[in-house]
Design a protein around this motif. Structure first.
Motif, PDB file in Angstrom:
ATOM      1  N   LEU A   1      13.102  -3.317  -9.186  1.00  0.00           N
ATOM      2  CA  LEU A   1      12.619  -3.455  -7.811  1.00  0.00           C
ATOM      3  C   LEU A   1      11.574  -2.398  -7.483  1.00  0.00           C
ATOM      4  O   LEU A   1      10.555  -2.692  -6.854  1.00  0.00           O
ATOM      5  N   ILE A   2      11.795  -1.163  -7.920  1.00  0.00           N
ATOM      6  CA  ILE A   2      10.822  -0.093  -7.653  1.00  0.00           C
ATOM      7  C   ILE A   2       9.536  -0.339  -8.429  1.00  0.00           C
ATOM      8  O   ILE A   2       8.433  -0.150  -7.908  1.00  0.00           O
ATOM      9  N   ASN A   3       9.655  -0.812  -9.673  1.00  0.00           N
ATOM     10  CA  ASN A   3       8.464  -1.134 -10.461  1.00  0.00           C
ATOM     11  C   ASN A   3       7.673  -2.272  -9.816  1.00  0.00           C
ATOM     12  O   ASN A   3       6.437  -2.227  -9.770  1.00  0.00           O
TER      13      ASN A   3
ATOM     14  N   MET B   1       3.767  -2.290  -8.479  1.00  0.00           N
ATOM     15  CA  MET B   1       2.801  -3.330  -8.851  1.00  0.00           C
ATOM     16  C   MET B   1       2.273  -4.054  -7.611  1.00  0.00           C
ATOM     17  O   MET B   1       1.098  -4.408  -7.545  1.00  0.00           O
ATOM     18  N   GLY B   2       3.127  -4.276  -6.624  1.00  0.00           N
ATOM     19  CA  GLY B   2       2.728  -4.989  -5.412  1.00  0.00           C
ATOM     20  C   GLY B   2       1.715  -4.233  -4.582  1.00  0.00           C
ATOM     21  O   GLY B   2       0.739  -4.813  -4.118  1.00  0.00           O
ATOM     22  N   VAL B   3       1.924  -2.919  -4.380  1.00  0.00           N
ATOM     23  CA  VAL B   3       0.987  -2.167  -3.546  1.00  0.00           C
ATOM     24  C   VAL B   3      -0.307  -1.848  -4.286  1.00  0.00           C
ATOM     25  O   VAL B   3      -1.297  -1.493  -3.656  1.00  0.00           O
TER      26      VAL B   3
ATOM     27  N   ILE C   1       3.523   5.920 -12.485  1.00  0.00           N
ATOM     28  CA  ILE C   1       2.876   5.776 -11.180  1.00  0.00           C
ATOM     29  C   ILE C   1       1.372   5.926 -11.374  1.00  0.00           C
ATOM     30  O   ILE C   1       0.908   6.972 -11.812  1.00  0.00           O
ATOM     31  N   PRO C   2       0.574   4.903 -11.048  1.00  0.00           N
ATOM     32  CA  PRO C   2      -0.886   5.018 -11.160  1.00  0.00           C
ATOM     33  C   PRO C   2      -1.435   6.076 -10.203  1.00  0.00           C
ATOM     34  O   PRO C   2      -0.759   6.515  -9.266  1.00  0.00           O
ATOM     35  N   ASP C   3      -2.681   6.468 -10.417  1.00  0.00           N
ATOM     36  CA  ASP C   3      -3.300   7.540  -9.633  1.00  0.00           C
ATOM     37  C   ASP C   3      -3.427   7.197  -8.149  1.00  0.00           C
ATOM     38  O   ASP C   3      -3.268   8.054  -7.297  1.00  0.00           O
TER      39      ASP C   3
END
Length: 178
Positions: free
Chosen positions: A71-73, A77-79, A11-13
């Motif tokens: 799907l969660i990944n 990436m989408g948001v 999860i990015p910051d």
């Protein structure tokens, strides 16, 4: 055994996640997406890592394991970055234009075809022949791109129609003649 399901999701910051009752909500700079996990899949968060685990080794849980992780990944990436698809229009007199948020296609029919994008999807047109569909949900972006392509798919004799950027259309030889 799924090799994709075993992988952890970083999860990015700038992304925040919330997990409650098998519902995953992901918020980022571009928007918010949510997904309801199957009861056959467990999810847990450790610092900035999401891990998925199967409840048992049934056929359904094996099938949903890698799918849920992907799907969660894709939501993360989408948001954070978003997704986009590009389409090209080829053919003499074929063109597209924007009417507010709606896409108007003139592709050889007696009438213009109007495409209304759903909420959260942006469509832009460059040079009347290049269409870009962008949004945070990968599934909806792909569906809208397929819907636009379906209006006039590329035909195999001259190659006229709407195609994905970089798509190669194999051409057939016409009548042989004498």
């Amino acid at each position: 055994m799924s090799r994709i399901g075993k992988q952890v999701i970083l999860i990015p910051d700038k992304i925040s996640t919330k997990i409650e009752n098998n519902r995953v909500v992901i918020k980022g700079p571009k928007g918010e997406l949510s997904y309801i996990l199957s009861p056959l899949i467990n999810i847990r968060q450790e610092n900035n890592i999401l891990k998925l685990a199967r409840v048992d080794n049934s056929k359904n849980s094996l099938a949903l394991y890698g799918l849920s992780r992907t799907l969660i990944n894709n939501m993360i990436m989408g948001v954070s970055e978003g997704f986009s698809k590009k389409l090209e229009i080829q053919g003499v007199g074929y063109r597209s234009q924007m009417d507010g948020k709606n896409l108007i296609l003139n592709v050889g029919y007696s009438h213009a075809v109007q495409i209304d994008p759903p909420k959260g999807i942006d469509i832009t047109v460059d040079n009347n022949t290049n269409i870009t569909i962008s949004g945070i949900n990968k599934e909806i972006v792909g569906q809208i791109a397929a819907k636009i392509r379906e209006v006039r798919p590329p035909e195999p004799y001259k190659g006229k129609g709407i195609r994905y950027q970089g798509e190669i259309v194999r051409k057939k030889v016409g009548k042989a003649g004498k």
